[in-house]
Design an enzyme around this catalytic site. Structure first.
Site, short mmCIF file in Angstrom:
data_model
loop_
_atom_site.label_atom_id
_atom_site.label_comp_id
_atom_site.label_asym_id
_atom_site.label_seq_id
_atom_site.Cartn_x
_atom_site.Cartn_y
_atom_site.Cartn_z
N ASP A 1 0.86 -1.19 0.00
CA ASP A 1 0.00 0.00 0.00
C ASP A 1 0.90 1.24 0.00
O ASP A 1 1.88 1.31 0.74
CB ASP A 1 -0.91 -0.01 1.23
CG ASP A 1 -2.05 0.99 1.11
OD1 ASP A 1 -3.22 0.55 1.07
OD2 ASP A 1 -1.78 2.21 1.06
N ILE A 2 0.53 2.21 -0.82
CA ILE A 2 1.35 3.42 -0.96
C ILE A 2 1.30 4.31 0.28
O ILE A 2 2.17 5.14 0.50
CB ILE A 2 0.91 4.20 -2.23
CG1 ILE A 2 2.01 5.05 -2.78
CG2 ILE A 2 -0.35 5.03 -1.95
CD1 ILE A 2 1.75 5.59 -4.17
N ASN B 1 -12.88 -3.07 2.86
CA ASN B 1 -13.85 -1.98 2.90
C ASN B 1 -14.79 -2.15 1.72
O ASN B 1 -14.34 -2.26 0.57
CB ASN B 1 -13.13 -0.63 2.81
CG ASN B 1 -12.22 -0.38 4.02
OD1 ASN B 1 -12.56 -0.76 5.13
ND2 ASN B 1 -11.08 0.23 3.78
N GLN C 1 -14.28 2.65 1.39
CA GLN C 1 -13.64 2.12 0.17
C GLN C 1 -13.40 3.30 -0.77
O GLN C 1 -14.31 4.12 -1.01
CB GLN C 1 -14.53 1.08 -0.52
CG GLN C 1 -13.86 0.46 -1.75
CD GLN C 1 -14.68 -0.65 -2.40
OE1 GLN C 1 -15.80 -0.95 -1.98
NE2 GLN C 1 -14.12 -1.26 -3.44
N HIS D 1 -10.41 -5.41 -2.97
CA HIS D 1 -9.06 -5.65 -2.43
C HIS D 1 -9.14 -5.99 -0.95
O HIS D 1 -10.03 -5.52 -0.24
CB HIS D 1 -8.14 -4.45 -2.66
CG HIS D 1 -8.70 -3.15 -2.18
ND1 HIS D 1 -9.65 -2.45 -2.90
CD2 HIS D 1 -8.46 -2.42 -1.07
CE1 HIS D 1 -9.96 -1.33 -2.25
NE2 HIS D 1 -9.26 -1.29 -1.13
N HIS E 1 -6.95 -5.63 2.47
CA HIS E 1 -5.79 -5.05 3.13
C HIS E 1 -5.21 -6.12 4.06
O HIS E 1 -5.95 -6.71 4.86
CB HIS E 1 -6.19 -3.86 4.01
CG HIS E 1 -6.75 -2.68 3.28
ND1 HIS E 1 -6.01 -1.55 3.02
CD2 HIS E 1 -7.98 -2.46 2.76
CE1 HIS E 1 -6.77 -0.67 2.38
NE2 HIS E 1 -7.97 -1.19 2.22
P1 AMP Z 1 -9.69 1.42 0.29
O1 AMP Z 1 -9.81 2.72 1.03
O2 AMP Z 1 -10.11 0.23 1.11
O3 AMP Z 1 -10.38 1.48 -1.05
O4 AMP Z 1 -8.15 1.21 0.05
C1 AMP Z 1 -7.46 1.73 -1.05
C2 AMP Z 1 -6.00 1.69 -0.69
O5 AMP Z 1 -5.24 1.88 -1.88
C3 AMP Z 1 -5.56 2.80 0.29
O6 AMP Z 1 -5.04 2.19 1.47
C4 AMP Z 1 -4.49 3.56 -0.48
O7 AMP Z 1 -3.42 3.98 0.32
C5 AMP Z 1 -4.06 2.53 -1.52
N1 AMP Z 1 -3.50 3.09 -2.74
C6 AMP Z 1 -3.97 4.12 -3.48
N2 AMP Z 1 -3.19 4.32 -4.56
C7 AMP Z 1 -2.21 3.40 -4.51
C8 AMP Z 1 -1.09 3.09 -5.35
N3 AMP Z 1 -0.81 3.77 -6.47
N4 AMP Z 1 -0.28 2.06 -4.99
C9 AMP Z 1 -0.53 1.36 -3.86
N5 AMP Z 1 -1.58 1.60 -3.05
C10 AMP Z 1 -2.41 2.60 -3.35
#
Ligand code: AMP
Length: 113
Positions: free
Chosen positions: A30-31, A86, A93, A99, A101
């Protein structure tokens, strides 16, 4: 459904720190990590959210869980990790490509908030 950020990661149009890949799924860091270990486990099939999964996705969803366990074991955190999904904007989400986590490496509390 339109391509999401995660589809672009699958297609290598956007870079990601990939830690595992097979025919059906991808695991990357995760970024914006909320713990020392914070991975995202995603199916390559585009499913917006858990509530959109069909009976035909049963094996795929099970596969994601098994991959979560395997990755956790590879990282030595199999005794203490948390999986979070989420579903929908009301549940925070933000990327509408299903996805899981995988979070580990810190103390956990319950309820999660
Ligand atoms: P959600 O809020 O459950 O939809 O989670 C989305 C996740 O994607 C968040 O934890 C973000 O930090 C992660 N995210 C967004 N953009 C990227 C990216 N380019 N690479 C890796 N993770 C990302």
């Amino acid at each position: 459904m339109t391509d999401t950020l995660f589809k672009k990661i699958i297609d290598r149009e956007i870079p990601a720190d990939i830690v595992y890949e097979d025919d059906d799924c991808l695991v990357f860091k995760d970024i914006n990590p909320v713990a020392p270990i914070h991975l995202l486990i995603i199916p390559k099939k585009q499913i917006e959210k858990v509530a959109d999964a069909k009976l035909t996705d049963k094996d795929l969803l099970g596969h994601l869980m098994l991959v979560a366990g395997n990755v956790a074991r590879d990282l030595g955190v199999e005794e203490a990790f948390r999986l979070v999904v989420n579903n929908g904007s009301g549940a925070q989400q933000t990327v509408f490509h299903l996805h899981i986590h995988l979070i580990a490496g810190r103390e956990f509390n319950w309820p999660p908030g």
